[in-house]
Design a protein around this motif. Structure first.
Motif, mmCIF file in Angstrom:
data_model
loop_
_atom_site.group_PDB
_atom_site.id
_atom_site.type_symbol
_atom_site.label_atom_id
_atom_site.label_comp_id
_atom_site.label_asym_id
_atom_site.label_seq_id
_atom_site.Cartn_x
_atom_site.Cartn_y
_atom_site.Cartn_z
ATOM 1 N N GLU A 1 94.786 -12.058 7.421
ATOM 2 C CA GLU A 1 94.562 -12.146 5.503
ATOM 3 C C GLU A 1 93.457 -12.691 4.968
ATOM 4 N N ARG A 2 93.038 -13.218 6.190
ATOM 5 C CA ARG A 2 90.971 -13.671 4.775
ATOM 6 C C ARG A 2 90.265 -12.908 5.636
ATOM 7 N N ARG A 3 89.205 -13.161 4.423
ATOM 8 C CA ARG A 3 88.108 -12.347 4.431
ATOM 9 C C ARG A 3 87.397 -12.964 5.799
ATOM 10 N N GLY A 4 86.408 -11.818 6.334
ATOM 11 C CA GLY A 4 85.207 -12.627 7.187
ATOM 12 C C GLY A 4 84.088 -13.919 6.415
ATOM 13 N N SER A 5 83.666 -13.830 5.206
ATOM 14 C CA SER A 5 83.476 -15.336 4.728
ATOM 15 C C SER A 5 84.033 -16.021 4.680
ATOM 16 N N ASN B 1 86.745 -17.204 7.138
ATOM 17 C CA ASN B 1 87.253 -16.895 8.425
ATOM 18 C C ASN B 1 86.067 -17.644 9.446
ATOM 19 N N ASP C 1 81.804 -8.298 3.043
ATOM 20 C CA ASP C 1 83.079 -8.765 3.129
ATOM 21 C C ASP C 1 82.993 -8.066 4.228
ATOM 22 N N SER C 2 84.494 -8.954 5.093
ATOM 23 C CA SER C 2 85.400 -7.831 6.422
ATOM 24 C C SER C 2 87.080 -8.279 5.700
ATOM 25 N N ILE D 1 79.398 -9.902 8.819
ATOM 26 C CA ILE D 1 78.746 -9.089 7.241
ATOM 27 C C ILE D 1 77.794 -9.539 6.704
#
Lengths: 415, 415, 415, 415
Positions: free
Chosen positions: B307-311, B313, C255-256, C352
């Motif tokens: 559920e997280r975004r890369g930024s 996580n 982002d991702s 990202i």
């Protein structure tokens, strides 16, 4: 990891010469194969020190205890093995061990306790000042392990470790005999400079019928009996007598003798063996050639093939099979159905009573003299059963590998 | 072959629920590592049925017998373990077992006898008319083995097989702790619908000093003590009480509950783990996720990462280390030095007392009712020690794999 | 060693992201299985970057070249694959590659060249001053290899390595489909916080006839077509649209997103899978859970099972099969014939465009900003085919393991 | 699986005699080892048919193409290998291959295309009516694979498969030479009935200084040069001449000859080798003894040890090392630092031009006459390089295994 054979049929072993026990786990026993403690003990008895009058005077009971992997509905017969007790009388736990049952397909574990240990025999070898026995692993194992190796009786390098080989080999040969009438035999063919005038390879050739390449069960049973009855497990009674005399004489002199053994699988299942890097030839040469004290291993015609021309060495092929067995039962590492035949050469026992130049483990030079200890003057005398066992393990694994490529849809019926 | 871990550090196991014993062989114990029976028994006691008041009522002594792979010059201390006797009184053989010594580098074999067996509990399941327990392996193992599987107590599929895991894991954690101050812990974080309000991941994050990413030995020892003192091996005393009550209630109803456990290696050795196909992540997910009754396994942030975004996580990196542990101590299957953290979900115990629809092994439909037998209403309660052990085994193997690539020429000095 | 699966069916892979090629050797392809380049290429095309409009903009041809292990009497058809030329024009050697044939049982080797490489994209990461991408293996691989790791595109840790998985998986699924009508499918069920309202598990449950537990070939083919036609390989068209929009939006923001995928083997061969330490559950959890970027893996009911009571979670059994699939097709690591179902959670892509705290490889702290480079904003989008492939490899190996225990004497007929 | 060596250093191979290419993947190359295409090609050239005037007339370029596992910052030098092109001119993809770099620790893949194939040579052997060459695998491979084996040139059983052995062996010997000054050599010591009057074992004994057991680099280099300059790779020029004449004579007669080769590792790293079931002796006997056409393998004194007494056969030990090398450099499977010495016996080449009794694959009896085809009249002539390579692979693996037990905490420094 200490695994012999595999990946489908193999054995893991543990235990040192003077430790409490040799522990064995056999993997890949096919579900439904019926085995009994007695059926395996019979082969262990052939391996046991003291089983031959020419072997080491060490006496071990080598009683097999089966601990897992068997089942039968009659659990009384299943658990009719000797009881094991752990702990002192007041807070002991006692359980029965297995006697007889069908393999469930799960690993078969076995225990053989070590009875006859005289630690004082080995004080000579302990610690960094311990003396190094020429021809043994004492020096290299000490330094490889940075001093932590068990020095008693050669530790894990002892021939006692082959108990695991024999247990796994016994189960394999019960399977191979039941399904393929395969019989695994060995015959001592040389002791020091004395050579047998009869070879197993020739005898098996003679036993095959003219139109057939397989040997009759009755004839094989007779051959087995005669080998087991022999003074030193050889086909040739004249050789047996002179070899036995040579061994006695050598023992008196505190010296030792090498030996050479033929080992054969008669009526082996044809068409088994992987190609190339895991070929049955590679596996057998490794397994037999890698045994303690072995310095040479040959297959089929062996080193005699070097001197032959191709036109002499190729075995002709007819509808009934290969007309000769210079190939030793393997072509390209695959079984042809002809007897699988190897010959294995053992160096003379390294432990001798004569003085030798050696060092302590810290490399101080000494004149070495073995103080005490039991040993075989000729290790080859007892080695046949281990070679037979290792051959059986590899052959069994090869059968299972071959079966894995045959799709039998009935094996997947559930609902 | 029944091997966990490897190829450098691994364990072979054998033995069924109601057989005589569980047999274990541990490979790859580094020469010079000092181990004692008591040091391993301590962990085995945590695994033992009856060790928790919420586990199965089955009582086993699970006394460890060490049989090989150890040595020390003081052979009296070496052999101070409980005696083993085989055979009946009149022709018995008794040997001492090992108590304490240095690993010699050879395989360490261990035996644990099985004391508490009531065969009549399992008559319900024997033979082709035997009843099939929903959720268990009874049906598939019976047909897979063509009827030869041991039906007593689930045979080899019993949780009792994890004795081998714990023995091998114990030796690994002694090594890891001694050399890297690695401590391996677990905490139950969910029982049925009840969730702990504290997580091991958060607690470890808090324990790290501001400029450092490692945890102090004292703090870790306190944490270990508090976990071992907890009613159900969890960080959260409030949760422990409500979970314990839920388990009691569920047992009364003849039903069972699932559970979830966090397991962590704190201060793991950095930079270990193979790439890709044998990566430490793959090995851990398999080893932890493959345990009996497990239905899910997560590493680091686990399924919450989806559920997280890369930024959010990615863990930031500073000179002192990773600033966060959403990665769970592994990147690309290699350890970063941050705590290795997994969470493992167990299904509710399959054995329940309520009636269920089932079949006999021959597929005749029945209304199934468990007659007798001991079982855990919540298998998760005892599973933490096994997860810790499996984590230790894989981490140990990864350390040895990594060392194999560092050439130390001093390791080759002989003459 | 870099081997996935095995010991009977497995794959060895080699090759880095920006190296010349990915090299693959597949072991254990059963003799007689007919395969074609096109039959494998079809699956490779699903894996290829650029195959989805939501994946990385990197375009690779990923053309499969087959080099060994096939044969057919019509050697023109056998060798109708693309020609390979080595060397410059004046002294080049050109050979044809294989197009179609029967597996001979020998290893199948395959080559996929790497076309689209822009080395300037990765200068940012080279050498001891190279920058470390958070969430990637850059730092640990650099130090683990003492500076010798290939820094270009993540080197061997690149997702490009999964070409080998897909090749081996393709051959396995051709075999499984031909003999068992097994079909292997995947469906994306979550992207970031967005969840599909349809699950593969439910759909498969619905597709089974009332008296039968297997799915019709036609219905499965329709399902496969619909999944392949979907914008993001999911069952749920509404979810597909909103997920696609979320991915586009996330890409715009630099982002991702994470994702979750269900993967299933429908009509799997029953009764396969080893027990315990090499169980099919352990192998699947490892193989699927060990894939790049995966943080969680579940089987059957997965982590939802934790909250259930045993009376709710046990699947009832009737003569026609298991009445429910909370067990996910495996009990005790053995297949029941119900669909094998796993769910795998992927973290958001680590690459990202937003600035992040990081270090250089020598640990100097930096504000990290990705300069260039192609990447997927959501790695889950392309991962389904790799999960399917890994599932197929393990299932195939389990079938061969099971077959090895069925003795078919006809497999040994020669003379 | 087709793996030689391992688990730490090993090689996977694929490819048939008349297929497009031999594909090789080498595992376990230590990070930082510098290798070049030319450094490996040098050894491949010794293996190549046509490299000896007494070998097969088949001419192969055997040009090595390196595809992975190397890196250096100077990517121009890294990628200076020959270009590979796949596909026809209009839609081809061309990539450069590797020329020189440092091992990254990832698998090294290599390709060698097969140039010189004349399919008409092998029509005689195709299909169920195909003729069976005595001494070859034709019959057993055909039936083992149920008719799907590649019949062209022996398929995978061809000696061409040893390209993989030589590639992996070359990398190993570069490592061993660099770190231990280990040099691996072979010398032909028998061709048919003709025997060399000089042995490598004796020569190496002579080369050791009186107080030292190691050989000087210069002397070894001279020895290598003289062996490579010899007409048939032997120490003994007189024997070389008569053996060459015997081979020419035998070729004229359409017949073939056996041969025997000594192979040695001089200055081997001491103290490496596992105990017992995976001992270096077992591994070497298997790997050397398992090569195509080998019928015997000996270590140290070999079969001559059988005739000796222990007092003659044990090598005395002094502070400077073992005073003799009847043990052949291995005791208990562990290296002593003395040269590792084996002797390997090859049968005469099975392919001869003289008529022989044989069958078709369907067992119809025929008078067999080889129509065409290239072959060596004496396979031993080319086999030395393969034996050297296999020895190097096993020795390398043993070094890595030994290193894995030495803990170097510096290998774990990250932050």
């Amino acid at each position: 990891m200490e695994i012999l054979g595999g990946p489908l049929y193999g054995v893991a072993g543990a235990g040192e010469s003077h430790g409490p026990a040799i522990t064995t786990i056999v993997f890949g026993c096919p579900p439904g194969l019926r085995i009994s403690r007695q059926g395996i003990q019979r082969y262990l008895d052939r391996r046991r020190p003291g089983s031959s009058k020419h072997g080491t005077p060490r006496r071990e009971q080598d009683r097999l205890i089966l601990l897992s992997g068997l089942y039968q509905a009659d659990t009384d017969r299943l658990t009719a093995g000797a009881p094991i007790r752990v702990g002192d009388a007041d807070q002991a736990l006692t359980v029965p061990s297995y006697d007889e049952g069908y393999c469930s397909g799960e690993p078969v574990a076995a225990l053989v306790l070590s009875s006859s240990k005289r630690p004082q025999d080995y004080e000579q070898f302990a610690g960094p000042e311990g003396e190094v026995r020429p021809g043994h692993t004492d020096l290299v194992k000490h330094h490889q392990s940075r001093g932590y190796a068990d020095p008693r009786g050669g530790g894990r390098s002892s021939y006692r470790s082959t108990i695991s080989d024999v247990i796994a080999g016994s189960i394999a040969r019960i399977f191979l005999r039941e399904h393929f009438r395969t019989v695994i035999l060995s015959s001592i063919c040389q002791v020091g400079p004395l050579k047998s005038s009869l070879t197993l390879a020739d005898r098996l050739e003679d036993m095959q019928g003219p139109g057939s390449r397989s040997c009759s069960p009755d004839a094989l049973e007779n051959l087995e009996d005669s080998l087991e009855g022999s003074e030193i497990h050889t086909l040739d009674p004249t050789f047996a007598r002179s070899a036995a005399e040579a061994i006695r004489e050598t023992r008196r002199k505190g010296d030792s003798l090498g030996a050479s053994i033929e080992v054969a699988a008669v009526n082996p299942p044809p068409l088994v063996g992987e190609p190339l890097y895991q070929s049955l030839k590679l596996r057998l040469m490794g397994s037999l050639g890698g045994l303690h004290a072995v310095q040479s291993c040959e297959i089929g015609a062996g080193s005699a093939a070097v001197e032959r021309r191709g036109s002499e060495n190729n075995d002709p092929i007819r509808r009934s099979g290969y007309q000769g067995n210079r190939h030793g039962g393997l072509l390209g590492g695959v079984t042809t159905g002809s007897p699988l035949i190897c010959r294995v050469g053992f160096k003379p026992t390294s432990s001798i009573l004569r003085p030798q130049q050696s060092v302590r483990k810290n490399l101080k030079e000494i004149e070495f003299k073995l103080k005490m200890g039991r040993h075989d003057p000729c290790v080859g005398i007892r080695a046949g059963i281990t070679l037979e066992s290792r051959l059986a393990i590899e052959l069994m694994n090869a059968v299972l590998m071959h079966q894995s490529r045959r799709l039998d849809l009935k094996a997947h019926q559930l609902f």
